[in-house]
Design a protein around this motif. Sequence first.
Motif, mmCIF file in Angstrom:
data_model
loop_
_atom_site.group_PDB
_atom_site.id
_atom_site.type_symbol
_atom_site.label_atom_id
_atom_site.label_comp_id
_atom_site.label_asym_id
_atom_site.label_seq_id
_atom_site.Cartn_x
_atom_site.Cartn_y
_atom_site.Cartn_z
ATOM 1 N N GLY A 46 21.172 -48.191 0.980
ATOM 2 C CA GLY A 46 20.301 -47.213 1.002
ATOM 3 C C GLY A 46 18.863 -47.438 0.067
ATOM 4 N N HIS A 47 19.036 -48.187 -0.413
ATOM 5 C CA HIS A 47 17.725 -48.707 -1.646
ATOM 6 C C HIS A 47 17.175 -49.961 -1.111
ATOM 7 N N LEU A 48 17.316 -50.516 0.187
ATOM 8 C CA LEU A 48 16.822 -51.682 0.645
ATOM 9 C C LEU A 48 15.916 -51.448 1.962
ATOM 10 N N ARG A 49 15.434 -50.286 1.965
ATOM 11 C CA ARG A 49 14.385 -49.933 3.174
ATOM 12 C C ARG A 49 13.100 -50.943 3.154
ATOM 13 N N LEU A 50 12.614 -51.346 1.939
ATOM 14 C CA LEU A 50 11.669 -52.152 2.036
ATOM 15 C C LEU A 50 11.831 -53.604 1.831
ATOM 16 N N ALA A 51 13.176 -54.127 2.014
ATOM 17 C CA ALA A 51 13.514 -55.467 1.620
ATOM 18 C C ALA A 51 13.269 -56.079 3.099
ATOM 19 N N ASN A 52 13.139 -57.465 3.063
ATOM 20 C CA ASN A 52 13.244 -58.176 4.424
ATOM 21 C C ASN A 52 14.426 -59.223 3.931
ATOM 22 N N ALA A 53 14.714 -59.753 3.044
ATOM 23 C CA ALA A 53 15.333 -60.708 2.553
ATOM 24 C C ALA A 53 16.141 -60.527 1.217
ATOM 25 N N VAL A 54 17.498 -60.883 1.099
ATOM 26 C CA VAL A 54 18.236 -60.815 0.031
ATOM 27 C C VAL A 54 19.051 -61.924 -0.197
ATOM 28 N N THR A 55 19.372 -62.244 -1.544
ATOM 29 C CA THR A 55 20.437 -63.376 -1.745
ATOM 30 C C THR A 55 21.493 -62.629 -2.573
ATOM 31 N N CYS A 56 22.866 -62.926 -2.207
ATOM 32 C CA CYS A 56 23.836 -62.104 -2.838
ATOM 33 C C CYS A 56 24.658 -63.206 -3.433
#
Length: 283
Positions: free
Chosen positions: A204-214
């Motif tokens: 729910g905190h990633l609406r502005l994100a296009n890519a992430v690294t876990c």
Amino acid sequence: TPPTPTPPTPTTTAPMPAPATVPGAPTHLTAVGRDRKVTVTFTPPVSTGGAAITSYQMSSNGGRTWRTVPTQTGARGTRSATVTGLTNGVAYLMRFRAVNSAGAGPSSLADRALPNAPRLETVRHHPASEVRIPNNPKAYHGPKKYTRARNTSHNGTQAHPIPTLGARQMTVGEAATLSKASLFGFDSAVLTKAGHAAVKSLAGHLRLANAVTCEGYTDYAGNANHEKSLSARRAQAVCKALVHDGAHVRFATHGYGGARPVVIGGTAPSRAANRRVVVLVTA
């Protein structure tokens, strides 16, 4: 001789005023997103249509729907309005139009605004007491100590516990950490019920994100190769769950095993913070 009749006095008819027309469009509209609100500034129309402007109407969806909003006079004759009750991370297409007795005029051009909470602050609690990250943490057998890996990603970016995110939508260069011992079962890469809840909250905190690294991490007590494989599978599980729970992101994963431990020394149960997944927004 009969009196000469007095000619009638000519009468003049005042010209009828031209009927009012709708006002022109506001110009130079600028929308700035803030925490759950947008402040809009614009220049009033050059033409009022021959009648006083009585109100302004706002659309936050590009002109599909409209509502009247109060405005204030600003510098150099501009006007401004603040629209509240918006959702952080949602793009709003703001338009304004003026209204007089003839009706609503054409709208301004649209400006896009993204409400968001302020950037996150440093989350380290006692940075002065944190020790360097040892190359061989197994060689240390003293009391429990926190290292400089605490609340950071692999590249040193601040990694915020989910509760501290508040209303913030994460943007590029921000990271969050999932570090509860209940995320996974012992020696497992399957998210628990509590783990799924934590990941859903983060999505729910990633609406502005296009890519992430876990980034996956484990404690350093076990076999290094096994721990590295386990951490990679846990990172993969978190990234897949984020997408499943509504985060529209591309993702990459890395497993670092026991490298960069948050805690050294003490006992294995006291080092639960080492068993974590850090999610870094990269685009």
